[in-house]
Write an enzyme that holds these catalytic residues in place. Structure first.
Site, mmCIF file in Angstrom:
data_model
loop_
_atom_site.group_PDB
_atom_site.id
_atom_site.type_symbol
_atom_site.label_atom_id
_atom_site.label_comp_id
_atom_site.label_asym_id
_atom_site.label_seq_id
_atom_site.Cartn_x
_atom_site.Cartn_y
_atom_site.Cartn_z
ATOM 1 N N ASP A 1 -11.154 -3.765 -8.227
ATOM 2 C CA ASP A 1 -10.155 -3.512 -9.038
ATOM 3 C C ASP A 1 -9.086 -4.568 -9.031
ATOM 4 O OD1 ASP A 1 -10.925 -0.548 -9.775
ATOM 5 O OD2 ASP A 1 -9.905 0.251 -8.084
ATOM 6 N N ASP B 1 -1.204 4.274 -1.135
ATOM 7 C CA ASP B 1 -1.045 2.655 -0.904
ATOM 8 C C ASP B 1 0.186 2.322 -2.069
ATOM 9 O OD1 ASP B 1 -2.464 2.180 1.281
ATOM 10 O OD2 ASP B 1 -4.321 2.298 0.140
ATOM 11 N N ARG C 1 0.110 -2.523 4.703
ATOM 12 C CA ARG C 1 0.740 -2.704 3.400
ATOM 13 C C ARG C 1 2.079 -3.468 3.452
ATOM 14 N NH1 ARG C 1 -4.245 -1.742 2.774
ATOM 15 N NH2 ARG C 1 -4.876 -1.138 0.751
ATOM 16 N N SER D 1 -15.428 3.584 -1.513
ATOM 17 C CA SER D 1 -14.122 2.633 -1.535
ATOM 18 C C SER D 1 -13.700 2.399 -0.025
ATOM 19 C CB SER D 1 -13.074 3.482 -2.227
ATOM 20 O OG SER D 1 -11.696 2.992 -1.791
HETATM 21 N N1 ARG Z 1 -5.986 7.778 3.564
HETATM 22 C C1 ARG Z 1 -5.855 6.553 4.456
HETATM 23 C C2 ARG Z 1 -4.340 6.148 4.107
HETATM 24 O O1 ARG Z 1 -3.649 6.608 3.100
HETATM 25 C C3 ARG Z 1 -6.653 5.453 3.667
HETATM 26 C C4 ARG Z 1 -6.323 4.650 2.647
HETATM 27 C C5 ARG Z 1 -7.250 3.671 2.113
HETATM 28 N N2 ARG Z 1 -6.844 2.852 1.335
HETATM 29 C C6 ARG Z 1 -7.660 2.032 0.390
HETATM 30 N N3 ARG Z 1 -7.101 1.559 -0.874
HETATM 31 N N4 ARG Z 1 -8.870 2.592 0.102
HETATM 32 O O2 ARG Z 1 -3.767 5.311 4.746
#
Ligand code: ARG
Length: 399
Positions: free
Chosen positions: A17, A126, A97, A177
């Site tokens: 992405d 995110d 993040r 992912s």
């Molecule tokens: N569900 C988890 C969270 O919100 C994992 C997120 C993973 N992020 C990703 N871009 N694959 O923190």
């Protein structure tokens, strides 16, 4: 457009992405993209990542080594707060993040960019964490979210990358992912989207059971932070890496959960966090030995709140900061050692704990002779403790 309007710093992972995002911002939006890669312990071939960003059209690639900073400023406070969202997830992605945003903002200032960008979709947490953090640290910067805007399916993204010669390391049949850093690994998508379907072994890589013999580790804490392993002082980052490797080799540290995202979607998540779960378990255990009762109970009430704020993207918020101060104060005496024991198959547990400042007092606790506790004092205490209930019960009888 001025240079500032044209220039954007993109949080670049090297994945599909964000690679497509580089090309998209450059060619469809006429931007100059500076790709920022934050090394937070995910492991990777930075030379290949750099090449890929340049192939996609980035004018510059910045790789920042932020592993120690991540450990110190983000993972440390999470250990202290025994942080697990919904009682389970140790916030792997959520912790990273706000750190990435810190670096995006710094790079934007350095390179005179008027915008930062991320590669998150519109369905996840995110995007919330990136944008809320950016709003707190640099409200003047624009935030671009190309992936949220373009509406490409994964297949279309792969085709797009192929068409423009961007060498991405995914195929249409590796459907997961993944997000990874020092604190653990997250896996989503593919068959995992069916919550009834057991995660196939292939989704795991930090928790492959290979150990054949039991192993013990002594983790030493100082004021709530792990500082040494088996008596060897280690930087937090190294210590986490070692515990992760050891505990993971027992196949321990997996989480399979259905979680509530901030955006209102329930999602099935698979995590592997052997080091995080072992260290959180050890830390909480040492607190049991060293924290006074009221402090311990109140802290336990605030911990889920801390985790929720961080999960929800509110790392840089006044309540989170105030809770940090509480958490830090609570750790003054969380110093001592915890014995972590791993056994085959797939077990990890606290086998013992000790502290020079323990509130556990053998002389008070023991049932052996010669103790320091005057049991006759208990009689009056228990009577007064129960007096209210006794008075109430007597009235019930009279009625
Ligand atoms: N569900 C988890 C969270 O919100 C994992 C997120 C993973 N992020 C990703 N871009 N694959 O923190």
């Amino acid at each position: 457009m001025t240079t500032k309007d044209k220039r954007v710093v993109l949080a670049y992972s090297g994945g599909l992405d964000t690679s497509v995002a580089v090309r998209w911002l450059t060619h469809e939006q006429g931007m100059e993209v500076i790709a920022l890669v934050a090394d937070i312990g995910q492991g990777g071939d930075w030379a290949a990542t750099r090449e890929r960003a340049l192939a996609a059209g980035a004018v510059e690639v910045v790789v920042v080594d932020a592993v120690d900073e991540f450990a110190r400023d983000f993972v440390g406070p999470a250990i202290v707060a025994n942080a697990r969202y919904e009682g389970k997830y140790p916030l792997v992605s959520a912790l990273s993040r706000p750190l990435i945003v810190r670096h995006l903002v710094e790079a934007a200032r350095q390179h005179g960019a008027g915008a930062i960008a991320h590669g998150c979709t519109g369905k996840g947490n995110d995007q919330v964490r990136f944008e809320v953090s950016a709003g707190a640290l640099a409200p003047d910067l624009q935030v671009l979210a190309p992936v949220r805007g373009w509406g490409l399916t994964r297949e279309q993204s792969i085709d797009y990358a192929r068409r423009f010669g961007i060498p991405v390391p995914v195929t249409k049949d590796s459907p997961y992912s993944v997000d990874q850093n020092l604190w653990g690994r997250t896996v989503e998508c593919g068959v995992l989207e069916d919550p009834w379907c057991q995660p196939p072994e292939e989704v795991f890589c930090l928790t492959t059971p290979v150990a054949t013999e039991a192993k013990e580790m002594v983790v030493s804490f100082e004021r709530g932070l792990p500082v040494a392993l088996d008596g060897r002082p280690l930087p937090l980052r190294r210590l986490i890496e070692e515990v992760t490797a050891t505990v993971g080799s027992f196949g321990w540290g997996r989480i399979d959960m259905v979680e509530n995202r901030r955006v209102g979607i329930k999602s099935r998540e698979v995590y592997e966090c052997p080091g995080a779960l072992a260290l959180l378990m050890a830390h909480a255990d040492l607190e049991d030995l060293t924290l006074e009762r009221d402090l311990s109970h109140e802290k336990a009430r605030l911990e889920p709140r801390w985790a929720e704020l961080v999960y929800d993207g509110l790392w840089y918020s006044p309540l989170k900061l105030a809770l940090d101060a509480f958490m830090a104060e609570s750790q003054r005496h969380v110093t001592g050692d915890v014995r972590l024991r791993c056994e085959v198959p797939g077990r990890c547990f606290v086998a013992g704990r000790r502290s020079p400042v323990a509130l556990y007092d053998y002389q008070l606790a023991t049932y052996e002779a010669g103790d320091a506790f005057d049991q006759s004092l208990s009689e009056g205490f228990v009577r007064l403790w129960g007096l209210g209930v006794q008075t109430w019960a007597a009235r019930q009888e009279a009625e």
